[in-house]
Structure formats: structure tokens, C-alpha cells
Design a protein around this motif. Structure first.
Motif, PDB file in Angstrom:
ATOM      1  N   ARG A  87      29.289 -46.609 -20.184  1.00 20.03           N
ATOM      2  CA  ARG A  87      28.178 -47.032 -21.041  1.00 20.03           C
ATOM      3  C   ARG A  87      28.530 -46.977 -22.522  1.00 20.03           C
ATOM      4  O   ARG A  87      27.779 -47.499 -23.344  1.00 20.03           O
ATOM      5  CB  ARG A  87      26.958 -46.139 -20.816  1.00 20.03           C
ATOM      6  CG  ARG A  87      26.342 -46.291 -19.467  1.00 20.03           C
ATOM      7  CD  ARG A  87      25.080 -45.472 -19.377  1.00 20.03           C
ATOM      8  NE  ARG A  87      24.548 -45.543 -18.015  1.00 20.03           N
ATOM      9  CZ  ARG A  87      23.373 -45.074 -17.675  1.00 20.03           C
ATOM     10  NH1 ARG A  87      22.595 -44.500 -18.570  1.00 20.03           N
ATOM     11  NH2 ARG A  87      22.970 -45.176 -16.423  1.00 20.03           N
ATOM     12  N   THR A  88      29.602 -46.300 -22.863  1.00 18.51           N
ATOM     13  CA  THR A  88      29.965 -46.116 -24.265  1.00 18.51           C
ATOM     14  C   THR A  88      31.148 -47.009 -24.582  1.00 18.51           C
ATOM     15  O   THR A  88      32.258 -46.763 -24.125  1.00 18.51           O
ATOM     16  CB  THR A  88      30.305 -44.632 -24.548  1.00 18.51           C
ATOM     17  OG1 THR A  88      29.217 -43.829 -24.111  1.00 18.51           O
ATOM     18  CG2 THR A  88      30.541 -44.402 -26.021  1.00 18.51           C
ATOM     19  N   ASP A 139      26.827 -39.920 -20.847  1.00 17.84           N
ATOM     20  CA  ASP A 139      27.733 -40.893 -21.467  1.00 17.84           C
ATOM     21  C   ASP A 139      27.511 -40.976 -22.979  1.00 17.84           C
ATOM     22  O   ASP A 139      26.405 -41.230 -23.441  1.00 17.84           O
ATOM     23  CB  ASP A 139      27.536 -42.273 -20.833  1.00 17.84           C
ATOM     24  CG  ASP A 139      28.834 -43.034 -20.671  1.00 17.84           C
ATOM     25  OD1 ASP A 139      29.578 -43.165 -21.655  1.00 17.84           O
ATOM     26  OD2 ASP A 139      29.102 -43.495 -19.550  1.00 17.84           O
ATOM     27  N   GLY A 140      28.577 -40.735 -23.720  1.00 15.45           N
ATOM     28  CA  GLY A 140      28.550 -40.800 -25.176  1.00 15.45           C
ATOM     29  C   GLY A 140      28.162 -39.503 -25.851  1.00 15.45           C
ATOM     30  O   GLY A 140      28.294 -39.373 -27.071  1.00 15.45           O
ATOM     31  N   ARG A 166      33.826 -36.023 -26.855  1.00 20.09           N
ATOM     32  CA  ARG A 166      32.657 -36.687 -26.254  1.00 20.09           C
ATOM     33  C   ARG A 166      32.939 -37.092 -24.821  1.00 20.09           C
ATOM     34  O   ARG A 166      34.076 -37.362 -24.445  1.00 20.09           O
ATOM     35  CB  ARG A 166      32.302 -37.937 -27.056  1.00 20.09           C
ATOM     36  CG  ARG A 166      31.859 -37.649 -28.468  1.00 20.09           C
ATOM     37  CD  ARG A 166      31.715 -38.904 -29.294  1.00 20.09           C
ATOM     38  NE  ARG A 166      30.705 -39.805 -28.756  1.00 20.09           N
ATOM     39  CZ  ARG A 166      30.619 -41.086 -29.096  1.00 20.09           C
ATOM     40  NH1 ARG A 166      31.460 -41.616 -29.962  1.00 20.09           N
ATOM     41  NH2 ARG A 166      29.687 -41.855 -28.575  1.00 20.09           N
ATOM     42  N   ILE A 211      32.988 -39.848 -22.490  1.00 16.68           N
ATOM     43  CA  ILE A 211      33.060 -41.296 -22.665  1.00 16.68           C
ATOM     44  C   ILE A 211      33.264 -41.962 -21.315  1.00 16.68           C
ATOM     45  O   ILE A 211      34.269 -41.733 -20.641  1.00 16.68           O
ATOM     46  CB  ILE A 211      34.200 -41.692 -23.628  1.00 16.68           C
ATOM     47  CG1 ILE A 211      34.036 -40.993 -24.979  1.00 16.68           C
ATOM     48  CG2 ILE A 211      34.272 -43.210 -23.781  1.00 16.68           C
ATOM     49  CD1 ILE A 211      32.753 -41.339 -25.719  1.00 16.68           C
ATOM     50  N   LEU A 214      33.636 -48.051 -27.009  1.00 14.64           N
ATOM     51  CA  LEU A 214      34.305 -47.659 -28.250  1.00 14.64           C
ATOM     52  C   LEU A 214      35.422 -48.634 -28.599  1.00 14.64           C
ATOM     53  O   LEU A 214      36.101 -49.154 -27.717  1.00 14.64           O
ATOM     54  CB  LEU A 214      34.899 -46.260 -28.105  1.00 14.64           C
ATOM     55  CG  LEU A 214      33.901 -45.133 -27.886  1.00 14.64           C
ATOM     56  CD1 LEU A 214      34.643 -43.819 -27.686  1.00 14.64           C
ATOM     57  CD2 LEU A 214      32.943 -45.022 -29.060  1.00 14.64           C
TER      58      LEU A 214
END
Length: 175
Positions: free
Chosen positions: A21-22, A88-89, A16, A18, A24
Motif C-alpha cells: 500500500r505504500t 503499511d507505511g 517503517r 513498507i 515509495l
């Protein structure tokens, strides 16, 4: 001089895009392990018990451990990872080839349709003034902070990020 450590490997990032905005999570054991290494580094170099981190969990979780052990911990949004906008993501495989072509045609100026361009990330990283000797941040930000290519980076000249949990020493920028 200050030392910035890249956060531990986040869960769910595989395959992904990343960015900032993501948000995790990281394995709590890995966050604690990195915090131990930072605490040992501070002791070995007689550094104040202070750390600044990105607000994203993959960096901030390390700061939380250090705070439990008596460190002064600050969060600084300027340390966040590059904002990849609409990308993003997303799984890398879901991003159409023509979108990659748009990025490669304007490697520094492309803003991922509402995100942050590499030019903006380079400026943000260069302008950041460390409030203490220890920080925890992100691979793209760290790479931008250490960019010394002189000319604007290209896709082929942009170096890989430091490994997860790895330290990088840096002199404060003269922004």
C-alpha cells in the motif's frame, strides 16, 4: 527459468513497515543502474527483451528505463509486495507490542487488520506464472516465491529477503 530482481532501495523506507500500500520512490540513478544490469543479463543469456514488474514505483521505475531501451514492459499487480493492512507505511516503533504478539501468535494467518496474510502471499506468489524471463519485484514476494520449507513458515524459519537490486533465479511454479 526466470530471474526476478529485487527493486532498488526506496527512499523513505527506513524504520517503517513498507508493503503493497505504500508506494515509495527510488533514486532515478539507482533505477537506471538496475535497468542496465538487467539489460546486460538479458544480453549475456540471449533472453528476449521483455520484462514484467510490480506496479509499485520502486519496481516499475526500472521497467520504464527498460522500455526506453526497447524492452517490452508489462505491469502485473500479482508481483506487488505483501499488503500490511493498517501497518503499511507506519513507523515500526508506532506499532504496539501487543500487535506484534498477535502476529507472532498467528504468523501465517494474521492479516494486519485488513491486509494480506502470509498464507495468502505464499499462495499468490506460488500461483504466479511468469510471462517472460525477467521480472522486478519485492523482497517479501520473492521470499514467498522461493519458500521451500515444506511446513508452514514460522517467524524463526522465515528467511531474510534478497538484497536490493539483487537477482534470484527461479523455476516457474507448477501451481
Amino acid at each position: 527459468m526466470f530471474t526476478i530482481w529485487r527493486h532498488p532501495r526506496p527512499r523513505g523506507a527506513e524504520g517503517r513497515c513498507i508493503g503493497g500500500r505504500t508506494d515509495l520512490p527510488v533514486d532515478p540513478r539507482k533505477a537506471k543502474r538496475l535497468a542496465h544490469r538487467i539489460r546486460a543479463h538479458a544480453r549475456r543469456h540471449a533472453l528476449p527483451r521483455e520484462v514484467v514488474t510490480s506496479p509499485l514505483a520502486r519496481a516499475a521505475d526500472v521497467g520504464r528505463w527498460l522500455k526506453r531501451w526497447g524492452f517490452a514492459w508489462r505491469v502485473d499487480p500479482a508481483l506487488a509486495e505483501m499488503d500490511f493492512g493498517r501497518w503499511d507505511g507506519q513507523p515500526w516503533s508506532a506499532i504496539p507490542v501487543h500487535e506484534f504478539d498477535r502476529w507472532m501468535a498467528d504468523f501465517c494467518g494474521f492479516d494486519f487488520d485488513g491486509g494480506e496474510s502470509l498464507t495468502a502471499l505464499l499462495a499468490r506468489a506460488a500461483a504466479w506464472q511468469p510471462p517472460c524471463a525477467l521480472a522486478v519485484g519485492h523482497g517479501g514476494w520473492i521470499t514467498a516465491r522461493h519458500w521451500r520449507g515444506g511446513a508452514a513458515p514460522t517467524a524463526s524459519s522465515w528467511p531474510p529477503p534478497p538484497g536490493y537490486g539483487r537477482p534470484t533465479a527461479s523455476a516457474p511454479s507448477a501451481a
